[in-house]
Design an enzyme around this catalytic site. Structure first.
Site, mmCIF file in Angstrom:
data_model
loop_
_atom_site.group_PDB
_atom_site.id
_atom_site.type_symbol
_atom_site.label_atom_id
_atom_site.label_comp_id
_atom_site.label_asym_id
_atom_site.label_seq_id
_atom_site.Cartn_x
_atom_site.Cartn_y
_atom_site.Cartn_z
ATOM 1 N N LEU A 175 0.811 -1.203 0.000
ATOM 2 C CA LEU A 175 0.000 0.000 0.000
ATOM 3 C C LEU A 175 0.851 1.263 0.000
ATOM 4 O O LEU A 175 0.574 2.215 -0.736
ATOM 5 C CB LEU A 175 -0.928 -0.004 1.217
ATOM 6 C CG LEU A 175 -1.899 1.167 1.349
ATOM 7 C CD1 LEU A 175 -2.839 1.236 0.148
ATOM 8 C CD2 LEU A 175 -2.691 1.052 2.642
ATOM 9 N N ASP A 232 10.972 3.359 5.017
ATOM 10 C CA ASP A 232 10.701 1.971 5.379
ATOM 11 C C ASP A 232 11.924 1.488 6.131
ATOM 12 O O ASP A 232 12.904 2.230 6.275
ATOM 13 C CB ASP A 232 10.431 1.107 4.138
ATOM 14 C CG ASP A 232 9.412 -0.001 4.415
ATOM 15 O OD1 ASP A 232 9.545 -0.655 5.477
ATOM 16 O OD2 ASP A 232 8.507 -0.214 3.597
ATOM 17 N N TYR A 292 -3.239 -5.621 16.869
ATOM 18 C CA TYR A 292 -3.488 -4.851 15.656
ATOM 19 C C TYR A 292 -4.782 -4.039 15.780
ATOM 20 O O TYR A 292 -4.821 -2.856 15.434
ATOM 21 C CB TYR A 292 -3.570 -5.818 14.479
ATOM 22 C CG TYR A 292 -3.712 -5.183 13.124
ATOM 23 C CD1 TYR A 292 -2.626 -4.586 12.489
ATOM 24 C CD2 TYR A 292 -4.928 -5.224 12.449
ATOM 25 C CE1 TYR A 292 -2.747 -4.029 11.231
ATOM 26 C CE2 TYR A 292 -5.061 -4.676 11.198
ATOM 27 C CZ TYR A 292 -3.963 -4.074 10.585
ATOM 28 O OH TYR A 292 -4.101 -3.529 9.331
ATOM 29 N N LYS A 332 -5.093 0.015 15.759
ATOM 30 C CA LYS A 332 -5.868 0.703 14.726
ATOM 31 C C LYS A 332 -6.997 1.537 15.326
ATOM 32 O O LYS A 332 -7.360 2.588 14.781
ATOM 33 C CB LYS A 332 -6.415 -0.308 13.725
ATOM 34 C CG LYS A 332 -5.322 -0.972 12.891
ATOM 35 C CD LYS A 332 -4.421 0.038 12.200
ATOM 36 C CE LYS A 332 -3.475 -0.595 11.205
ATOM 37 N NZ LYS A 332 -2.606 0.402 10.545
#
Length: 317
Positions: A23, A42, A167, A171
C-alpha cells in the site's frame, strides 16, 4: 467534479512511511504522479531504492529516509529530509505496519509491543514532528498553512477481529489519534483523516480470497491510492477528522459512534437519582448484546465485500 488544479499536488512535498512495498508503495507512486515530491520511508532493505528509482524515472523527485518509524529519531529524520531537500513539508501519509496475529490468551508481550510500537507509536511520532513543524509555520505566517495527514487504520478495530488484539487496539488508537489531530490542529490548517483500506499486500495476502483469474483485482492497493491522493489535495480542504473504508471501487465514510439506549437511575427505583447496585440491576435486567456477541462491533462494513473479494477472516489491511 473537481478541476485538475484542485487535485494537483504540484509543488507539494509528501512523506510516506512503509513505502517500500504494498500500500505504501502504491500511495507514494500515486502522490508523485499527482506532482508531489516524495520522502519515502521503510526499514532499510525494504525496496526503497526501487520505489525512489521508479518515481525519479517518471520525472518526479524522491529522497530516501530509511529507519524504524517507532524511533523518534526516524520521525525527525523524515521531517529534516523533507525540509532540507525540498524546502517544506505539506503531506504526511502514515502507513508503516506489521502483523503478529495471535489470540489474546496466547499473545506474548513482545508481539503486543511490536505491533503497537510500529502502528500507533509510529503514527504518533511522525504526526508529532509534522504538526509541530506546521504549527511553527502557522505562527510565522499568522494564518493557516497547507497541511494534510492521512493515517492508516483498519476495519479490524471496527469488527473486533478475534486473532488480532494488538493490531485492532493499535488501529482503534490511530482512529482516535486522527480525530484528536483534526480537532487540535485545524486552526493551523491541518486536515487529518484516516483510511481503513483493503489491499492485497505481503502483510495481508494470506487473509484474503484468491485474486480473480480474469479482470482487475479489486484488492490491488492501487485502487486505494486515489483516495489518499485526493485527501492530500487542495480539493479535500473541507474534509477533516473522517474515517473511510476503501477498496476496489468502494469508499464508505464511517459515522461516529452513537448512543443506542440511555438508562436513568431515577426511572429504576433510585430515589435520589444516583445509581445503586439494585437500580443498575433493574435497568439492565433485560439487556442483551445480540447475536454478534459483541455489542460495540460494527459488522456493517463486511457487506461491502459483496461487491469485491472479501477477507477469509476479519481484519488485516
Amino acid at each position: 467534479m473537481a478541476a485538475d488544479a484542485e487535485v494537483s499536488l504540484d509543488g507539494r512535498v509528501a512523506i510516506v512511511t512503509g513505502a517500500g512495498q504494498g500500500l505504501g508503495r502504491a500511495e507514494a507512486l500515486a502522490l508523485a504522479s499527482a506532482g508531489a515530491s516524495l520522502v519515502v520511508n521503510d526499514l532499510p532493505g525494504n525496496a526503497l531504492d526501487s520505489v525512489a528509482a521508479e518515481i525519479t524515472s517518471a520525472g518526479h523527485r524522491a529522497r530516501i529516509a530509511g529507519g524504524d518509524i517507532g524511533d523518534s529519531s526516524t520521525a525527525q529524520l523524515l521531517l529534516e529530509t523533507a525540509v532540507s531537500e525540498f524546502g517544506r513539508l505539506d503531506i504526511l501519509v502514515n502507513n508503516a505496519g506489521v502483523l503478529r496475529d495471535r489470540m489474546i490468551f496466547s499473545m506474548s508481550e513482545q508481539e503486543w509491543d511490536l505491533v503497537l510500537r510500529t502502528h500507533l507509536r509510529g503514527h504518533f511520532l511522525a504526526s508529532r514532528a509534522a504538526t509541530g513543524y506546521w504549527r511553527e509555520q502557522s505562527k510565522q505566517t499568522g494564518g493557516e498553512v497547507y497541511a494534510r495527514v492521512v493515517n492508516t487504520s483498519s476495519e479490524a478495530f471496527l469488527l473486533g477481529s478475534p486473532g488480532q488484539p494488538n493490531y485492532s487496539a493499535a488501529k482503534a488508537g490511530i482512529a482516535a489519534l486522527t480525530v484528536v489531530t483534526a480537532r487540535s490542529c485545524a486552526r493551523y490548517g491541518v486536515r487529518a483523516n484516516a483510511i481503513c483500506p483493503r489491499g492485497r499486500t505481503a502483510m495481508t495476502a494470506d487473509l484474503m480470497e484468491p485474486a480473480p483469474e480474469d479482470g482487475p483485482d479489486p484488492m490491488d492497493p492501487r485502487y486505494v491510492a486515489p483516495l489518499v491522493t485526493y485527501l492530500a489535495s487542495p480539493a479535500a480542504a473541507g474534509i477533516n477528522g473522517e474515517v473511510f473504508v476503501v477498496h476496489g471501487g468502494v469508499a464508505a465514510v464511517m459515522a461516529p459512534p452513537t448512543i443506542r439506549t440511555t438508562f436513568r437511575a431515577d426511572e429504576h427505583g433510585s430515589p435520589d437519582g444516583m445509581w445503586t447496585l439494585d437500580s443498575i440491576a433493574a435497568a439492565l435486567a433485560r439487556f442483551e448484546t445480540g447475536s454478534s456477541g459483541a455489542g460495540f462491533a460494527c459488522d456493517d462494513t463486511m457487506a461491502l465485500a459483496s461487491e469485491t473479494i472479501g477477507f477469509r477472516s476479519a481484519g488485516g489491511r
